[in-house]
Enzyme design. Structure first.
Site, short mmCIF file in Angstrom:
data_model
loop_
_atom_site.label_atom_id
_atom_site.label_comp_id
_atom_site.label_asym_id
_atom_site.label_seq_id
_atom_site.Cartn_x
_atom_site.Cartn_y
_atom_site.Cartn_z
N ILE A 12 4.61 -4.16 10.08
CA ILE A 12 4.87 -3.61 8.75
C ILE A 12 4.26 -2.22 8.78
O ILE A 12 3.11 -2.01 8.40
CB ILE A 12 4.29 -4.50 7.63
CG1 ILE A 12 4.79 -5.95 7.80
CG2 ILE A 12 4.66 -3.96 6.27
CD1 ILE A 12 4.19 -6.94 6.81
N TYR A 39 -11.87 -3.42 -4.02
CA TYR A 39 -12.94 -2.89 -4.87
C TYR A 39 -14.02 -3.91 -5.22
O TYR A 39 -15.20 -3.63 -5.09
CB TYR A 39 -12.40 -2.27 -6.18
CG TYR A 39 -13.50 -1.74 -7.06
CD1 TYR A 39 -14.17 -0.57 -6.74
CD2 TYR A 39 -13.92 -2.43 -8.20
CE1 TYR A 39 -15.22 -0.10 -7.53
CE2 TYR A 39 -14.95 -1.97 -8.99
CZ TYR A 39 -15.60 -0.80 -8.66
OH TYR A 39 -16.64 -0.35 -9.43
N THR A 59 0.82 -1.21 0.00
CA THR A 59 0.00 0.00 0.00
C THR A 59 0.85 1.26 0.00
O THR A 59 0.62 2.19 -0.78
CB THR A 59 -0.91 0.02 1.24
OG1 THR A 59 -1.76 -1.13 1.21
CG2 THR A 59 -1.79 1.27 1.24
N THR A 60 1.88 1.30 0.86
CA THR A 60 2.73 2.47 0.97
C THR A 60 3.53 2.71 -0.30
O THR A 60 3.95 3.83 -0.57
CB THR A 60 3.66 2.32 2.19
OG1 THR A 60 2.86 2.10 3.36
CG2 THR A 60 4.51 3.55 2.42
N LYS A 108 -0.53 -9.95 7.64
CA LYS A 108 -0.42 -8.55 8.08
C LYS A 108 -1.84 -8.07 8.34
O LYS A 108 -2.65 -7.98 7.41
CB LYS A 108 0.25 -7.69 7.02
CG LYS A 108 0.27 -6.20 7.37
CD LYS A 108 0.81 -5.34 6.24
CE LYS A 108 0.74 -3.87 6.60
NZ LYS A 108 1.22 -2.99 5.50
N TYR A 132 -2.35 -10.11 3.39
CA TYR A 132 -2.45 -8.72 3.86
C TYR A 132 -3.93 -8.35 3.95
O TYR A 132 -4.61 -8.22 2.93
CB TYR A 132 -1.70 -7.83 2.88
CG TYR A 132 -1.70 -6.35 3.15
CD1 TYR A 132 -2.11 -5.80 4.36
CD2 TYR A 132 -1.24 -5.47 2.17
CE1 TYR A 132 -2.08 -4.44 4.57
CE2 TYR A 132 -1.20 -4.11 2.37
CZ TYR A 132 -1.62 -3.60 3.58
OH TYR A 132 -1.60 -2.24 3.79
N ARG A 142 -9.35 -0.35 3.39
CA ARG A 142 -9.03 0.06 2.01
C ARG A 142 -9.53 -0.94 0.98
O ARG A 142 -9.67 -0.59 -0.19
CB ARG A 142 -7.52 0.27 1.86
CG ARG A 142 -7.03 1.47 2.65
CD ARG A 142 -5.58 1.81 2.40
NE ARG A 142 -5.37 2.50 1.13
CZ ARG A 142 -4.48 3.47 0.95
NH1 ARG A 142 -3.72 3.87 1.95
NH2 ARG A 142 -4.34 4.02 -0.22
#
Length: 307
Positions: free
Chosen positions: A212, A115, A52-53, A170, A141, A146
């Protein structure tokens, strides 16, 4: 057990490194190399990219592969490498996860598809197919804020039971009861990582394997030290770091990650503060607040006058 060595190795602070861009929007591979080296020198235990980051949804599939390949070369096996290979597209996820295996990644971080809101049964089929396609370890993850979908504990436990190489998760999940039930149902040797900054320390207390954390991009040494202090039995030091970093954690999430983070790294002179649309830098008001908070933690580069 085939993956016991990996489980021992993949502990601590796995830094989710940003993807730096040039002013033109192209990937700044030199800045990426400098960031990775800085992380390793600062005590970060493992490196992740294109999570994501790392703005994977702003990258093409080819660019994601290039970032993974470049990162693997820079790391050169000095610390474990755990690239993010997940996507909302199943075939793309398979392709990227296989690429991670080809370039020698120690594990792949695979996000719950976003989504399209798949059912739990569909999530099971998706992750099982990914796990079956490679022999490297898989860390799932789960970030429902999100992805709009929460991977339920019973689904994760079934995947853990049926897929030997699904070794951890995660959890960017603010439901701490859910997080506790992960280890209860998947076993205490299942690798549980915090993806929520304020839960990095608390998750260690229940048996977590590490974190993380996006904040590691700013203070890699201190974020790594939370784990080191806990592992050494220095509970007070781990607690002190938890509270010391709280104001920084708070300001870095006042806008969507990694926008505040990239603004902060720009202020530190580590990268050019550039995101690709539809992401953008925070408001000037928030940037001023970030600068004020940041000055208590790191040395800032001189401000460049606005043109």
């Amino acid at each position: 057990m085939k993956y016991e060595a990996a489980k021992r190795k993949l502990r601590g602070s796995i830094a989710p490194v940003v993807t730096p861009f040039n002013e033109s929007g192209s990937i700044d591979f030199d800045a990426l190399e400098n960031l990775i080296n800085w992380h390793i020198e600062s005590g970060t235990h493992a490196i992740s990219v294109t999570g994501t980051t790392g703005e994977p949804s702003s990258l093409t599939t080819e660019e994601r592969v290039k970032v993974m390949e470049h990162s693997a070369k820079v790391i050169n096996q000095r610390v474990p490498f755990v690239p993010g290979t997940g996507s909302t597209n199943h075939e793309e996820t398979l392709y990227l996860t296989k690429k991670a295996e080809e370039i020698g990644a120690d594990a792949a971080l695979v996000i719950v598809p976003y989504y399209n809101k798949p059912s739990q049964h569909a999530l099971y089929k998706h992750f099982k197919a990914v796990a079956d396609s490679v022999s490297i370890p898989i860390i799932i993850y789960n970030i429902p804020g999100r992805t709009a979908t929460n991977l339920e504990v019973k689904t994760l436990a079934k995947l853990n039971a049926d897929c030997e190489n699904i070794i951890g998760v995660k959890e960017s999940n603010k439901d701490f009861e859910h997080i506790n039930r992960v280890l209860l149902n998947c076993g205490r040797d299942f690798l549980l990582y915090s993806g929520i900054e304020l839960l990095c320390y608390p998750m260690l207390a229940i048996g977590g394997a590490g974190h993380i954390s996006a904040t590691a991009n700013i203070t890699p040494g201190k974020v790594a030290e939370i784990y080191d202090a806990w592992a050494e039995g220095d509970v007070k030091r781990a607690q002190d770091l938890h509270y010391e970093l709280m104001p920084l954690n708070d300001v870095l999430f006042k806008d969507t990650n990694p926008a505040p983070l990239k603004a902060a790294l720009g202020m530190m002179g580590k990268i050019k503060p550039v995101l690709r649309l539809p992401m953008d830098l925070p408001s000037q008001e928030l940037q001023n607040e970030i600068r004020e908070v940041l000055s208590s933690y790191v040395e800032l580069a001189p401000e460049v006058p606005a043109k």
